[in-house]
Design an enzyme around this catalytic site. Structure first.
Site, PDB file in Angstrom:
ATOM      1  N   ILE A  10     -14.034  -3.296  -6.311  1.00 43.79           N
ATOM      2  CA  ILE A  10     -15.302  -3.263  -7.047  1.00 43.79           C
ATOM      3  C   ILE A  10     -16.044  -1.934  -6.857  1.00 43.79           C
ATOM      4  O   ILE A  10     -16.804  -1.522  -7.717  1.00 43.79           O
ATOM      5  CB  ILE A  10     -16.203  -4.466  -6.685  1.00 43.79           C
ATOM      6  CG1 ILE A  10     -17.288  -4.652  -7.747  1.00 43.79           C
ATOM      7  CG2 ILE A  10     -16.783  -4.321  -5.273  1.00 43.79           C
ATOM      8  CD1 ILE A  10     -17.983  -5.982  -7.692  1.00 43.79           C
ATOM      9  N   GLY A  31     -17.087  -6.936   4.515  1.00 43.75           N
ATOM     10  CA  GLY A  31     -16.581  -7.302   3.194  1.00 43.75           C
ATOM     11  C   GLY A  31     -17.063  -6.381   2.094  1.00 43.75           C
ATOM     12  O   GLY A  31     -17.135  -5.160   2.250  1.00 43.75           O
ATOM     13  N   ASP A  33     -20.030  -6.016   0.921  1.00 40.20           N
ATOM     14  CA  ASP A  33     -21.271  -5.343   1.322  1.00 40.20           C
ATOM     15  C   ASP A  33     -20.975  -4.039   2.060  1.00 40.20           C
ATOM     16  O   ASP A  33     -21.506  -2.979   1.714  1.00 40.20           O
ATOM     17  CB  ASP A  33     -22.095  -6.292   2.191  1.00 40.20           C
ATOM     18  CG  ASP A  33     -23.524  -5.832   2.430  1.00 40.20           C
ATOM     19  OD1 ASP A  33     -24.020  -4.986   1.673  1.00 40.20           O
ATOM     20  OD2 ASP A  33     -24.134  -6.354   3.368  1.00 40.20           O
ATOM     21  N   SER A 121     -19.843 -15.265  -2.062  1.00 39.20           N
ATOM     22  CA  SER A 121     -19.748 -16.324  -1.049  1.00 39.20           C
ATOM     23  C   SER A 121     -18.318 -16.792  -0.764  1.00 39.20           C
ATOM     24  O   SER A 121     -18.123 -17.648   0.091  1.00 39.20           O
ATOM     25  CB  SER A 121     -20.623 -17.531  -1.394  1.00 39.20           C
ATOM     26  OG  SER A 121     -21.980 -17.219  -1.222  1.00 39.20           O
TER      27      SER A 121
END
Length: 176
Positions: A10, A31, A33, A121
């Site tokens: 991403i 992750g 973030d 999530s």
């Protein structure tokens, strides 16, 4: 609003806005973030610190979203949202849906024509991938219907799954 899948990283997405599956501090983490903060550079962290100082002293609540610069990412903005931690005994699916809904509302406000989403999530927060993909696709479809084809600038949503299993779950959700 077109919904599609582009498996991969991403942080390399050329969408106008990439969504960060952030933690409530907005100060980076693991992750997605961590990857967004590392690749995007110090500009993202500086913008998040400013948000914490001026608007969000207690952090960003789960299910809400806020935008910052994308720093050195190919995108123009990062939309930060905090997903819920999965729990078998508590239904938090409305909070997860809110992450997608609020991120799209932020995208409309900032004028983003395309938005790239991770599987919010579904990593360390433990949400089952099939259910996470179903909620993501259903919520984005509902938002497209709510705003109509000409009501907002978001023309496309790109789901960026991080594994073959995630890609399969999103493909099944889109086909279902």
């Amino acid at each position: 609003m077109e919904l599609r899948i582009e498996p991969g990283d991403i942080t390399r997405s050329t969408a106008d806005a990439v969504v960060n599956a952030a933690n409530s501090t907005l100060l980076g983490g693991g992750g997605v973030d961590g990857a967004i903060h590392r690749r995007g550079g110090p500009e993202i962290l500086a913008a998040c610190r400013l948000l914490r100082e001026e608007e969000l002293p207690d952090g960003l609540p789960a299910g809400q979203a806020v935008a910052t610069t994308a720093g050195r990412l190919p995108a123009r903005w990062v939309i930060h949202t905090v997903g819920p931690t999965y729990a078998k005994t508590i239904d938090k699916s409305q909070t997860l849906a809110s992450c997608y809904r609020e991120s799209l509302r932020v995208a409309v406000r900032i004028g983003a024509a395309s938005v790239a989403f991770p599987a919010i999530s579904a990593g360390v927060y433990g949400w089952p991938m099939d259910d996470a993909a179903r909620i993501a696709v259903q919520t984005c479809r509902a938002m497209a219907a709510e705003v109509g084809p000409d009501a907002g600038p978001v023309a496309s949503v790109v789901f960026v799954p991080f594994s073959e299993a995630a890609e399969q779950a999103f493909r099944e959700a889109l086909d279902g």
